[in-house]
Design a protein around this motif. Sequence first.
Motif, short mmCIF file in Angstrom:
data_model
loop_
_atom_site.label_atom_id
_atom_site.label_comp_id
_atom_site.label_asym_id
_atom_site.label_seq_id
_atom_site.Cartn_x
_atom_site.Cartn_y
_atom_site.Cartn_z
N PRO A 157 0.83 -1.20 0.00
CA PRO A 157 0.00 0.00 0.00
C PRO A 157 0.87 1.26 0.00
O PRO A 157 2.01 1.24 0.49
CB PRO A 157 -0.80 -0.11 1.30
CG PRO A 157 -0.78 -1.57 1.64
CD PRO A 157 0.54 -2.06 1.16
N PRO A 231 0.79 -0.68 -6.09
CA PRO A 231 -0.46 -0.80 -6.84
C PRO A 231 -0.42 0.10 -8.06
O PRO A 231 0.32 1.09 -8.10
CB PRO A 231 -1.52 -0.34 -5.84
CG PRO A 231 -0.78 0.57 -4.91
CD PRO A 231 0.61 0.04 -4.81
N HIS A 235 -3.13 5.99 -5.37
CA HIS A 235 -4.11 5.70 -4.34
C HIS A 235 -5.40 5.11 -4.91
O HIS A 235 -6.09 4.35 -4.24
CB HIS A 235 -4.43 6.98 -3.54
CG HIS A 235 -5.15 8.03 -4.30
ND1 HIS A 235 -4.52 8.88 -5.19
CD2 HIS A 235 -6.48 8.37 -4.34
CE1 HIS A 235 -5.42 9.71 -5.72
NE2 HIS A 235 -6.60 9.42 -5.22
N TYR A 238 -4.71 1.46 -5.39
CA TYR A 238 -4.66 0.87 -4.06
C TYR A 238 -6.06 0.60 -3.53
O TYR A 238 -6.35 -0.48 -2.99
CB TYR A 238 -3.91 1.80 -3.11
CG TYR A 238 -4.18 1.58 -1.65
CD1 TYR A 238 -3.88 0.35 -1.04
CD2 TYR A 238 -4.73 2.59 -0.86
CE1 TYR A 238 -4.14 0.15 0.31
CE2 TYR A 238 -4.97 2.40 0.49
CZ TYR A 238 -4.68 1.18 1.07
OH TYR A 238 -4.93 0.98 2.40
N SER A 241 -7.46 -2.39 -5.34
CA SER A 241 -6.80 -3.62 -4.87
C SER A 241 -7.34 -4.05 -3.51
O SER A 241 -7.61 -5.23 -3.28
CB SER A 241 -5.29 -3.40 -4.80
OG SER A 241 -4.63 -4.58 -4.40
#
Length: 344
Positions: A157, A231, A235, A238, A241
């Motif tokens: 992350p 990722p 963001h 992320y 994901s």
Amino acid sequence: MTETLLDKETADTVRLSVEDAQTLGETALAKLGFTQEEARMVVTHLIDATVWGYEFAGLPRILVIADRPELKKPRNPVSIVRETPVSALLDGGNHVGYVSIPRAVDVAIDKVRQSGVAIVGLRNSWFAGRNGYYLERIARAGYVAVYFGSSTPSVVPPGASKKILGTNPLAIALPGRVNPFIFDMGTGTVMTGEILLKAFLGEEFSEIVGINGEGVPTRSARELKEGGVFPFGGHKGYGVSLAVQALGLLAGSRFRNGQVSDFGSLLIAFDPELLMPLEQFTTELEELLTKVKTLPKQPGVVEIRIPSERGFKEREIRRQQGVLVNKHVVQRLHDICGTSVPLK
């Protein structure tokens, strides 16, 4: 061969016919303990990924399978453990996804035929392969499909120094007039299969895609195995994901090893006729895609592509021309088969 080859050979590649690649892969998997039918299912999928243009998702995956601890554990038949007229939770029996996910697809198609909609989860399985491969079957049956696949940690992350999320693909397939529309993507900057193949070959990525085990940004595939990848899309990627990882919990991902970050497959399918006639939908979809492809192009742009368009086109070409496989991968497969061949 007088035609122009789609893939150019290099000093590090070997060209195999689809038939020879299939035989080599099946023989290797049989040596690893797969039944004839299981080996056929796995390699058919791997070859299809290769002819679609995804080298890392082809025969090199057998080398990764060979090192998986799951092979040392018992495998049981894929079974349904929870079911309603519109849903089912399947236990994959510790089978690789190439074997277990087709069973989930069968269940989904049967339920859509009976009830118009299906929600199917698959637990206790590992790896998935190219998700579009499974969804193509559903779309060619005339149905819409959405797939979410959570997996073991490989993605870091934003701001973290340790991996916790899988590359967590999501895919959408829609029935079309000729070929289905298929969108299939992973939520990591790169896919795990790419990392593992490059690590096996001692290669690096062209740019920084993740961190090493100490949290330092790196391009080295071997270091990424210990660290993790970013990722896609910052963001936003992320968030996608993490959402897919959470959806994997509904598929029973925790069942495998008691961890909330593990393999889980969640498949949703439905009959478009619940909303409109199939012919109307495929006509309107074709109109949409045509409008996209015929938009004015920027200078230097030859073609505006549609997701899956290239794959369908190139699949037929490679089926005729054969596939390129790294010679080190071919040698390792022959080692597994007990038919070692010298590198040239």
